[in-house]
Motif scaffolding. Sequence first.
Motif, PDB file in Angstrom:
ATOM      1  N   ALA A 168     -39.901 -25.631 -19.994  1.00 33.72           N
ATOM      2  CA  ALA A 168     -39.051 -24.888 -19.055  1.00 33.72           C
ATOM      3  C   ALA A 168     -37.610 -25.046 -19.541  1.00 33.72           C
ATOM      4  O   ALA A 168     -37.342 -25.839 -20.448  1.00 33.72           O
ATOM      5  CB  ALA A 168     -39.199 -25.463 -17.646  1.00 33.72           C
TER       6      ALA A 168
ATOM      7  N   ARG B 144     -41.396 -28.190 -16.846  1.00 32.33           N
ATOM      8  CA  ARG B 144     -41.842 -27.949 -15.478  1.00 32.33           C
ATOM      9  C   ARG B 144     -43.071 -28.822 -15.237  1.00 32.33           C
ATOM     10  O   ARG B 144     -44.017 -28.815 -16.036  1.00 32.33           O
ATOM     11  CB  ARG B 144     -42.206 -26.482 -15.266  1.00 32.33           C
ATOM     12  CG  ARG B 144     -42.717 -26.260 -13.869  1.00 32.33           C
ATOM     13  CD  ARG B 144     -43.056 -24.876 -13.434  1.00 32.33           C
ATOM     14  NE  ARG B 144     -43.521 -25.021 -12.062  1.00 32.33           N
ATOM     15  CZ  ARG B 144     -42.753 -24.924 -10.983  1.00 32.33           C
ATOM     16  NH1 ARG B 144     -41.477 -24.629 -11.101  1.00 32.33           N
ATOM     17  NH2 ARG B 144     -43.252 -25.117  -9.780  1.00 32.33           N
TER      18      ARG B 144
ATOM     19  N   THR C 163     -44.904 -19.968 -17.075  1.00 29.24           N
ATOM     20  CA  THR C 163     -43.808 -20.527 -17.877  1.00 29.24           C
ATOM     21  C   THR C 163     -44.218 -20.634 -19.337  1.00 29.24           C
ATOM     22  O   THR C 163     -43.856 -21.552 -20.029  1.00 29.24           O
ATOM     23  CB  THR C 163     -43.402 -21.914 -17.348  1.00 29.24           C
ATOM     24  OG1 THR C 163     -44.592 -22.677 -17.192  1.00 29.24           O
ATOM     25  CG2 THR C 163     -42.639 -21.837 -16.053  1.00 29.24           C
TER      26      THR C 163
ATOM     27  N   THR D  54     -35.890 -23.578  -7.753  1.00 26.35           N
ATOM     28  CA  THR D  54     -37.180 -23.384  -8.409  1.00 26.35           C
ATOM     29  C   THR D  54     -38.147 -24.513  -8.083  1.00 26.35           C
ATOM     30  O   THR D  54     -39.316 -24.425  -8.387  1.00 26.35           O
ATOM     31  CB  THR D  54     -37.002 -23.319  -9.936  1.00 26.35           C
ATOM     32  OG1 THR D  54     -36.219 -24.431 -10.321  1.00 26.35           O
ATOM     33  CG2 THR D  54     -36.344 -22.038 -10.359  1.00 26.35           C
TER      34      THR D  54
ATOM     35  N   GLU E  83     -38.091 -28.944 -13.646  1.00 24.16           N
ATOM     36  CA  GLU E  83     -38.516 -28.269 -12.412  1.00 24.16           C
ATOM     37  C   GLU E  83     -39.772 -28.955 -11.923  1.00 24.16           C
ATOM     38  O   GLU E  83     -40.542 -29.478 -12.723  1.00 24.16           O
ATOM     39  CB  GLU E  83     -38.864 -26.799 -12.692  1.00 24.16           C
ATOM     40  CG  GLU E  83     -37.720 -25.961 -13.184  1.00 24.16           C
ATOM     41  CD  GLU E  83     -38.182 -24.565 -13.602  1.00 24.16           C
ATOM     42  OE1 GLU E  83     -39.373 -24.234 -13.411  1.00 24.16           O
ATOM     43  OE2 GLU E  83     -37.344 -23.834 -14.132  1.00 24.16           O
TER      44      GLU E  83
END
Length: 329
Positions: free
Chosen positions: A66, A107, A18, A7, A70
């Motif tokens: 997330a 993320r 997200t 990812t 990521e």
Amino acid sequence: MSPDPNTSTAHPGGEPDTGSAAVTVQVPAKVNVQLAVGPPRPDGFHELANVFLAVGLYDRVTARPAERLELGCTGPDADRVPLDGTNLAARAATSLAARHGIEPAVRLDIEKDIPVAGGMAGGSADAAGALLACDVLWGLQTPQEELLEICAELGSDVPFSLVGGAALGRGRGERLSVLEVGAEFHWVFATAEGGLSTPAVYREFDRLTGSAAPEPQPSEALLAALRRGDAEQLAACLANDLEPAALSLRPELSRTLETGRSAGAAAALVSGSGPTCAFLATSAQTAEDVAGALREAGVCRTARTATGPASGARVLHDRTDRTATNRTP
Ligand code: ATP
């Protein structure tokens, strides 16, 4: 936790979906208006008198919830940014989460505009940006002192990226005293193809100077020029002890510096460990002229104007429903 390689991809366009909570932080690049480097210390670092000025070239870091850490990165240099656990933004999120005993379930999307490995503290900027973005996203309200401690653990230039403006950095550059600046200064930054590794430039500095480097001291004349906002005086005082090492590794940069001087820059120097070259101009128009001349001469990859001082890391968008935590450090 390491970012998931499946990812952790760059996004050439569009934003990852997200969820709606998101915090975006903008962080500036820096130029060292004075970089005085002492001999190597027993721990391998060099003692510095490092006068930082934040300038208006910015990365943006957006943090969203997330399942695990990521990373994504966009921008012209995105392919040169590591998207694994070594990325300074990822390390910042991991450090902050560890301090608070939580998982770095976030993320991070970096919009990269600061040249990579260009001597303008781009990675440090992303670390400071990620730290502030995660702090707001997770509602931690970590005191500024503690954020600065985490920054110093992440890298010598990271505390300054958080604070911005202008500051004198002692030690390896992480012990900051804020400096007064009397006016906005006009700069041109000429980026180069490829980067220079900061450790390699310090090794070259050691090879060239041996143990002969004196104890680094800030220049009183330079600090006074900053205080007064006097561009001509500042131009006379700009100094970078790493410049001979950067030029030794990339001799073609001499031509870039000379081209900017001939086009009317009041001063030219290598920015930090290079290879970006920085030019100080006495007006916005002169800065545009110098940038045009550098582009025309084909002595750089890009030539961009920017002013400084610029603000440090600051929250641009906070979509967490915790608007009370929306703040600059
Ligand atoms: P400084 O001026 O602080 O010495 P720099 O501007 O010359 O640093 P950076 O852009 O910070 O250099 O990148 C140095 C190296 O750090 C890169 O080659 C890359 O491998 C690594 N790196 C880790 N995280 C990042 C990041 N978020 N952005 C850019 N580079 C990163």
